[in-house]
Design a protein around this motif. Structure first.
Motif, mmCIF file in Angstrom:
data_model
loop_
_atom_site.group_PDB
_atom_site.id
_atom_site.type_symbol
_atom_site.label_atom_id
_atom_site.label_comp_id
_atom_site.label_asym_id
_atom_site.label_seq_id
_atom_site.Cartn_x
_atom_site.Cartn_y
_atom_site.Cartn_z
ATOM 1 N N ASN A 1 -3.887 4.767 -1.470
ATOM 2 C CA ASN A 1 -4.945 3.850 -1.059
ATOM 3 C C ASN A 1 -5.803 4.425 0.066
ATOM 4 O O ASN A 1 -6.849 3.867 0.398
ATOM 5 N N LEU B 1 0.822 -1.210 0.000
ATOM 6 C CA LEU B 1 0.000 0.000 0.000
ATOM 7 C C LEU B 1 0.855 1.258 0.000
ATOM 8 O O LEU B 1 2.010 1.240 0.415
ATOM 9 N N THR C 1 -8.633 1.567 0.447
ATOM 10 C CA THR C 1 -8.952 0.631 -0.627
ATOM 11 C C THR C 1 -7.851 -0.404 -0.740
ATOM 12 O O THR C 1 -6.694 -0.067 -0.990
#
Length: 245
Positions: free
Chosen positions: A119, A115, A128
Motif C-alpha cells: 500500500n 495494510l 493507498t
C-alpha cells in the motif's frame, strides 16, 4: 446497519479475541457524535449478550466502557515530546511503521492492521487506503509527508517487500512495553490519528486537505481539530526526525 459496520472492521476476529482497548478506540470514531456512539455500544452489547448465551465469549466488553455524555469534548492528542518518545522507542518493539503512519498520515488503527507494504509507494510518496482496508469503505490516497518518509526509512526495505505494518499477535503486549519505555501513562483514544488531524490542520490550514487525508468531512475537521494546537507546536511536530546514529 450498526452491526454490519462493526463486522466490516472486526468480522475476521472472534469476539473473544477483541481487546477492550481495541473496542474503546473503535467506538471513539471521530465521525460519530455522542448519541451515535451510545447507539453503537447498545447494539454491540446485545451481540455480546447473544454470544455469552452460546458460550462464544467470556464477557461483555461493552460493560467496561462508560457511555459517553452528550456534550462534545476535545480529542486528546500526544504532545510533541510524547510523539518523539514514541517514535524513538517504537523500533525496539516492532511498532515503528504503525506509530509513524498513525502520527504522520492519520490512518485509522482499524485500517492499519489491514495494510501491508504494497500500500506504500515510496516513489510517489503516497499510501493507498483501498476498499479492503478503509473503514466505512472511505477509499483514499494519503500523502507521505517528509517526516513520515524519514521515520520509515529503517523499515523501507521490509515494506517494499510487502511486509505487514504491525504484528497483531504481539501488538497488545508491544504497545504496553512501548508506553512504558516512552514514559507515557495512558494511551489517548485514537491518539495517533487525533494528533495527526490536530497538527496537520494547525500547520497547513487547509481543512479540505486535512479532511481528505483522514477520510473525514470538513465539518468533522472544524469540529474536532480547529485551533486545538498552536502553529508553533505543529512546526515542531512536523520537524521531528530520527537522530543520526
Amino acid at each position: 446497519h450498526r452491526l454490519s459496520s462493526f463486522a466490516a472492521d472486526f468480522g475476521k476476529s472472534r469476539l473473544s479475541d477483541i481487546t477492550l482497548d481495541e473496542l474503546k478506540e473503535w467506538v471513539q470514531d471521530d465521525e460519530w457524535g455522542m448519541r451515535t456512539r451510545v447507539n453503537f455500544l447498545t447494539k454491540i452489547s446485545q451481540l455480546y449478550g447473544y454470544a455469552l448465551r452460546h458460550k462464544w465469549a467470556d464477557s461483555n466488553l461493552t460493560e467496561h466502557i462508560d457511555r459517553p455524555a452528550v456534550d462534545e469534548t476535545a480529542p486528546e492528542i500526544f504532545t510533541v515530546e510524547q510523539a518523539e518518545r514514541l517514535l524513538t522507542h517504537a523500533q525496539e518493539f516492532d511498532l515503528l511503521p504503525y506509530i509513524a503512519t498513525g502520527l504522520f498520515a492519520g490512518v485509522r488503527s482499524a485500517e492499519m492492521v489491514r495494510l501491508n507494504g504494497r500500500n506504500f509507494n515510496f516513489l510517489e510518496k503516497t499510501i493507498t487506503i483501498g476498499a479492503d482496508a478503509a473503514k466505512k469503505r472511505s477509499q483514499r490516497i494519503v500523502d507521505m509527508q517528509p517526516a513520515l518518509l524519514a521515520w520509515l526509512e529503517p523499515c523501507r526495505e521490509k515494506l517494499q517487500n510487502g511486509g505487514e505494518i504491525v504484528d497483531q499477535s504481539r501488538f497488545r503486549k508491544n504497545k504496553e512495553l512501548l508506553l512504558e519505555a516512552a514514559e507515557i501513562q495512558e494511551w489517548p483514544a485514537n491518539g495517533l490519528r487525533h494528533s495527526f488531524g490536530s497538527y496537520h490542520f494547525a500547520m497547513f490550514r487547509i481543512s479540505d486537505d486535512t479532511a481528505h487525508q483522514m477520510g473525514n468531512s470538513v465539518e468533522i475537521v472544524h469540529r474536532h481539530y480547529k485551533a486545538l494546537v498552536p502553529k508553533s507546536e505543529a512546526e515542531k511536530f512536523w520537524s521531528l526526525r530520527p537522530k543520526a546514529v
